[in-house]
Design an enzyme around this catalytic site. Structure first.
Site, PDB file in Angstrom:
ATOM      1  N   GLU A 101     -23.100 -17.459   5.577  1.00 15.68           N
ATOM      2  CA  GLU A 101     -22.832 -18.715   5.104  1.00 15.68           C
ATOM      3  C   GLU A 101     -21.650 -19.368   6.172  1.00 15.68           C
ATOM      4  O   GLU A 101     -20.886 -18.553   6.669  1.00 15.68           O
ATOM      5  CB  GLU A 101     -22.093 -18.716   3.487  1.00 15.68           C
ATOM      6  CG  GLU A 101     -21.849 -20.167   3.009  1.00 15.68           C
ATOM      7  CD  GLU A 101     -21.659 -20.205   1.843  1.00 15.68           C
ATOM      8  OE1 GLU A 101     -22.496 -19.621   0.820  1.00 15.68           O
ATOM      9  OE2 GLU A 101     -20.715 -20.748   1.070  1.00 15.68           O
ATOM     10  N   ASP A 103     -18.922 -22.499   6.137  1.00 12.59           N
ATOM     11  CA  ASP A 103     -18.481 -23.598   5.074  1.00 12.59           C
ATOM     12  C   ASP A 103     -17.452 -24.634   5.761  1.00 12.59           C
ATOM     13  O   ASP A 103     -16.477 -24.288   6.560  1.00 12.59           O
ATOM     14  CB  ASP A 103     -17.587 -23.000   3.923  1.00 12.59           C
ATOM     15  CG  ASP A 103     -18.457 -22.055   3.293  1.00 12.59           C
ATOM     16  OD1 ASP A 103     -19.637 -22.455   3.083  1.00 12.59           O
ATOM     17  OD2 ASP A 103     -17.995 -20.823   2.622  1.00 12.59           O
ATOM     18  N   GLU A 105     -15.370 -27.110   3.304  1.00 18.98           N
ATOM     19  CA  GLU A 105     -15.069 -27.646   2.080  1.00 18.98           C
ATOM     20  C   GLU A 105     -13.819 -28.384   1.807  1.00 18.98           C
ATOM     21  O   GLU A 105     -12.702 -27.805   2.352  1.00 18.98           O
ATOM     22  CB  GLU A 105     -14.990 -26.354   1.135  1.00 18.98           C
ATOM     23  CG  GLU A 105     -16.249 -25.411   1.124  1.00 18.98           C
ATOM     24  CD  GLU A 105     -15.798 -23.970   0.106  1.00 18.98           C
ATOM     25  OE1 GLU A 105     -16.965 -23.792  -0.692  1.00 18.98           O
ATOM     26  OE2 GLU A 105     -14.760 -23.164   0.623  1.00 18.98           O
ATOM     27  N   ASN A 118     -11.029 -26.622   3.888  1.00 18.48           N
ATOM     28  CA  ASN A 118     -11.129 -24.998   4.297  1.00 18.48           C
ATOM     29  C   ASN A 118     -12.514 -24.755   4.839  1.00 18.48           C
ATOM     30  O   ASN A 118     -13.537 -25.116   4.599  1.00 18.48           O
ATOM     31  CB  ASN A 118     -11.507 -24.528   2.691  1.00 18.48           C
ATOM     32  CG  ASN A 118     -11.633 -23.056   2.586  1.00 18.48           C
ATOM     33  OD1 ASN A 118     -10.909 -22.219   3.392  1.00 18.48           O
ATOM     34  ND2 ASN A 118     -12.803 -22.478   2.007  1.00 18.48           N
ATOM     35  N   LYS A 128     -14.201 -14.172   3.166  1.00 17.66           N
ATOM     36  CA  LYS A 128     -12.557 -13.947   3.337  1.00 17.66           C
ATOM     37  C   LYS A 128     -12.306 -14.253   4.809  1.00 17.66           C
ATOM     38  O   LYS A 128     -11.231 -13.523   5.166  1.00 17.66           O
ATOM     39  CB  LYS A 128     -12.164 -12.412   2.896  1.00 17.66           C
ATOM     40  CG  LYS A 128     -12.531 -12.214   1.433  1.00 17.66           C
ATOM     41  CD  LYS A 128     -12.228 -10.722   1.059  1.00 17.66           C
ATOM     42  CE  LYS A 128     -12.620 -10.145  -0.493  1.00 17.66           C
ATOM     43  NZ  LYS A 128     -12.260  -8.982  -0.697  1.00 17.66           N
ATOM     44  N   TRP A 193      -9.734 -23.001  -8.809  1.00 13.92           N
ATOM     45  CA  TRP A 193      -9.004 -22.465  -7.603  1.00 13.92           C
ATOM     46  C   TRP A 193      -8.684 -23.535  -6.682  1.00 13.92           C
ATOM     47  O   TRP A 193      -8.059 -23.422  -5.791  1.00 13.92           O
ATOM     48  CB  TRP A 193     -10.031 -21.332  -7.001  1.00 13.92           C
ATOM     49  CG  TRP A 193     -11.244 -22.289  -6.325  1.00 13.92           C
ATOM     50  CD1 TRP A 193     -12.316 -22.713  -6.938  1.00 13.92           C
ATOM     51  CD2 TRP A 193     -11.174 -22.454  -4.926  1.00 13.92           C
ATOM     52  NE1 TRP A 193     -13.141 -23.254  -6.061  1.00 13.92           N
ATOM     53  CE2 TRP A 193     -12.560 -23.182  -4.744  1.00 13.92           C
ATOM     54  CE3 TRP A 193     -10.506 -22.572  -3.819  1.00 13.92           C
ATOM     55  CZ2 TRP A 193     -12.990 -23.449  -3.541  1.00 13.92           C
ATOM     56  CZ3 TRP A 193     -10.980 -22.879  -2.638  1.00 13.92           C
ATOM     57  CH2 TRP A 193     -12.137 -23.448  -2.347  1.00 13.92           C
ATOM     58  N   ARG A 270      -3.449  -9.910   0.706  1.00 13.00           N
ATOM     59  CA  ARG A 270      -4.807  -9.939   0.594  1.00 13.00           C
ATOM     60  C   ARG A 270      -5.334  -8.767   1.155  1.00 13.00           C
ATOM     61  O   ARG A 270      -6.449  -8.111   0.769  1.00 13.00           O
ATOM     62  CB  ARG A 270      -5.244 -11.067   1.305  1.00 13.00           C
ATOM     63  CG  ARG A 270      -6.769 -11.480   0.819  1.00 13.00           C
ATOM     64  CD  ARG A 270      -7.427 -12.913   1.283  1.00 13.00           C
ATOM     65  NE  ARG A 270      -8.474 -13.187   0.782  1.00 13.00           N
ATOM     66  CZ  ARG A 270      -9.392 -14.253   1.249  1.00 13.00           C
ATOM     67  NH1 ARG A 270      -8.943 -14.783   1.914  1.00 13.00           N
ATOM     68  NH2 ARG A 270     -10.437 -14.398   0.619  1.00 13.00           N
TER      69      ARG A 270
END
Length: 282
Positions: A101, A103, A105, A118, A128, A193, A270
């Site tokens: 994918e 993205d 966003e 994003n 991630k 989120w 993270r």
């Protein structure tokens, strides 16, 4: 006089119909789901609106799958308080655990606060890899062009005429290159989120929320089955071998320095066991 006026109107309508037919990209190239509306502006451009209310959002998905290409669309985002909403333009191979994918966003925000873009890359189900940017303009005031360039060397993200990110391919690391992907656009409730990590929810008193899309273009290769060459448009080299030059890397650094909101390669919380391998190579 009446005859001339009627003739003028007929000609104008005919010209608009021809122009509209040439720009009828939504139903020819996409399937739709939820709240989707298609209209034409005065220039004959098809304008597709996705609408979010408490019952449903909206989406369109390409009928064709692609393997490498340049994909762009013009978007006008939600004005005012868009907190909790997520608007997207992205490519994906599907929803399976090993999917690929790419993205773009747009995470809504409260009135007067900047919208966050994003960008993310998934390869074999591993994501991630977010770079997030505050937009340096009001994306709801007018249309802006958002572009994804995807080839076997890198993935490039572009806003209008400015390059903001390049995700490089490394031979030993997963990369979206083996699975054909379709193009999608969505508007949905991401209250859990999207805004301040879910602290600010959608305020339904401002519904319906509307995002408008126009000027879609896919200059891309399509697969012909296993082991067969791709079908590519003429002049594929304009994006198939595309890499950023020095000046274009300059705009990437400008975006990072002035507008970057989040970089996964700097998020030690993270990744307590170490950052992804590409972080030390970029």
């Amino acid at each position: 006089m009446a005859t001339r006026r009627a003739l003028s109107v007929a000609v104008a309508v005919a010209l608009l119909a021809v122009s509209a037919s040439a720009d009828s990209w939504l139903y020819e190239k996409f399937t739709t789901d939820g709240n989707v509306r298609a209209d034409y502006n005065a220039q004959g451009q098809q304008v597709t609106s996705l609408i979010l209310n408490q019952q449903s959002g909206g989406a369109f998905s390409s009928r064709q799958k692609y393997l490498y290409g340049q994909f762009s669309i013009q978007m006008k985002l939600i004005p005012g308080n868009s907190a909790g909403t997520v608007t997207s333009f992205y490519l994906t191979s599907g929803d399976g655990p090993g999917h690929d994918e790419i993205d773009m966003e747009f995470m809504g925000n409260s009135s007067g606060e900047p919208i966050v873009l994003n960008t993310n890359v998934w390869a074999n189900g591993d994501g991630k890899k977010e770079h997030q940017f505050y937009l340096w303009f009001d994306p709801s005031a007018d249309y802006h062009t958002y572009t994804i360039i995807w080839n076997d060397k890198n993935i490039i993200f572009k806003v209008d005429d400015l390059f903001i990110r390049s995700f490089k391919r490394y031979p030993d690391l997963a990369y979206p290159g083996g699975k054909p992907m379709s193009v999608h656009a969505t508007l949905w409730d991401g209250s859990y989120w999207a805004t301040q990590q879910g602290k600010v929810k959608v305020d339904w008193a401002h519904a319906p929320f509307v995002v408008s899309y126009r000027g879609y273009n896919a200059d891309a290769c399509t697969p012909n089955g296993d082991g067969r060459p791709l079908s590519c448009p003429a002049g594929t080299d304009r994006w198939m071998n595309r890499r950023l030059d020095g000046a274009e890397w300059g705009t990437v650094e400008w975006a990072k320095k002035n507008y970057m909101h989040y970089d996964y390669c700097k998020d030690g919380w993270r990744f307590p066991k170490g950052f992804p391998a590409e972080c030390s190579r970029n």
